[in-house]
Design an enzyme around this catalytic site. Sequence first.
Site, PDB file in Angstrom:
ATOM      1  N   GLY A  15      -2.966   8.229 -15.234  1.00 20.51           N
ATOM      2  CA  GLY A  15      -3.159   6.844 -14.822  1.00 20.51           C
ATOM      3  C   GLY A  15      -4.220   6.711 -13.745  1.00 20.51           C
ATOM      4  O   GLY A  15      -4.752   7.697 -13.229  1.00 20.51           O
ATOM      5  N   PHE A 129       0.664   3.443   1.196  1.00 17.42           N
ATOM      6  CA  PHE A 129       0.293   4.663   1.911  1.00 17.42           C
ATOM      7  C   PHE A 129      -1.044   4.539   2.638  1.00 17.42           C
ATOM      8  O   PHE A 129      -1.556   5.524   3.160  1.00 17.42           O
ATOM      9  CB  PHE A 129       0.289   5.849   0.944  1.00 17.42           C
ATOM     10  CG  PHE A 129       1.673   6.345   0.637  1.00 17.42           C
ATOM     11  CD1 PHE A 129       2.240   7.361   1.379  1.00 17.42           C
ATOM     12  CD2 PHE A 129       2.428   5.751  -0.361  1.00 17.42           C
ATOM     13  CE1 PHE A 129       3.525   7.799   1.127  1.00 17.42           C
ATOM     14  CE2 PHE A 129       3.718   6.180  -0.632  1.00 17.42           C
ATOM     15  CZ  PHE A 129       4.265   7.206   0.115  1.00 17.42           C
ATOM     16  N   HIS A 159      -3.374  -8.891  -6.295  1.00 15.37           N
ATOM     17  CA  HIS A 159      -3.590  -7.606  -6.950  1.00 15.37           C
ATOM     18  C   HIS A 159      -4.224  -7.811  -8.324  1.00 15.37           C
ATOM     19  O   HIS A 159      -4.307  -8.926  -8.831  1.00 15.37           O
ATOM     20  CB  HIS A 159      -2.270  -6.843  -7.113  1.00 15.37           C
ATOM     21  CG  HIS A 159      -1.786  -6.197  -5.858  1.00 15.37           C
ATOM     22  ND1 HIS A 159      -1.032  -6.876  -4.931  1.00 15.37           N
ATOM     23  CD2 HIS A 159      -1.958  -4.943  -5.364  1.00 15.37           C
ATOM     24  CE1 HIS A 159      -0.750  -6.068  -3.915  1.00 15.37           C
ATOM     25  NE2 HIS A 159      -1.300  -4.887  -4.156  1.00 15.37           N
ATOM     26  N   LYS A 163      -0.815  -5.230 -12.508  1.00 14.94           N
ATOM     27  CA  LYS A 163       0.374  -4.974 -11.675  1.00 14.94           C
ATOM     28  C   LYS A 163       1.573  -5.704 -12.269  1.00 14.94           C
ATOM     29  O   LYS A 163       1.480  -6.886 -12.611  1.00 14.94           O
ATOM     30  CB  LYS A 163       0.127  -5.406 -10.230  1.00 14.94           C
ATOM     31  CG  LYS A 163       1.256  -5.004  -9.285  1.00 14.94           C
ATOM     32  CD  LYS A 163       0.835  -5.136  -7.834  1.00 14.94           C
ATOM     33  CE  LYS A 163       1.978  -4.784  -6.892  1.00 14.94           C
ATOM     34  NZ  LYS A 163       2.436  -3.386  -7.062  1.00 14.94           N
TER      35      LYS A 163
END
Length: 273
Positions: A15, A129, A159, A163
């Site tokens: 991905g 992250f 986004h 998503k």
Amino acid sequence: MTNSTIRIAVVGAGGRMGRQLIQAITQTKGVVLGAAVERAGSTLVGSDAGELAGTGLLNIAVSDDLSKVTDHFDVLIDFTRPEGTLEHLAICRAHHKAMVIGTTGFDDAGKAAISAASAEIGIVFAANFSVGVNVVLKLLEKAAKVMGDYTDIEIIEAHHRYKVDAPSGTALAMGEAIAESLGRSLKDCAVYTREGHTGERKPGTIGFATVRAGDIVGEHTAMFADIGERVEITHKATSRMTFANGAVKSAIWLSNHDNGLFDMRDVLSLNEL
């Protein structure tokens, strides 16, 4: 973990995020790619993980079964989907392998399973992250303590078209950071995507709005609005590499933790500020 070089496995290796994770691993000192996994039946199974990610030959064939490669890694990085992540969690728990989880969209039962597993293995579980996003979360805690009781709070996120969950995990994390600072439960004060005759805005609520369009990597804004002024705290990501690098940083940090549930703010020592 006793190895000086940390071996990392990536699930969802084919991905967009998986390929970026492999790139980040190959560019980071002290870590190596130990295994790469794709779903059973994928045409990518058997291909070289390095060539798949555009980093050159790594001589690591993409597997279709995480349980078959548990001897090849110390930490698993998982940015897939909740049902898959929970299957991987069970395998890592059984083989005492640490996990970095960037998957979003878990229900309460899924979150409870992650928490239970952390009694036996080290887990970094975060909605985002990016270093910048986690600094923003800390800023929101501070802003909420000063302005949260008298301003209208809205969170807007955008986004890419692919998503599948909304609001984003990051938007919810922003809402939770604000709500916790105000001594509230987000479940009790969140308002999602208004429509029709809504009436006046209710004091003490946190509103959410969602955009899905094009190839937007990720944009988040928290607004504290009063009469005459408003404060907006915004983060915009322009590359998934910022998430990949943060996940690899978390995997390295986990090498010193045999068990426990952590988030990116622990990795960055932001909870000490």
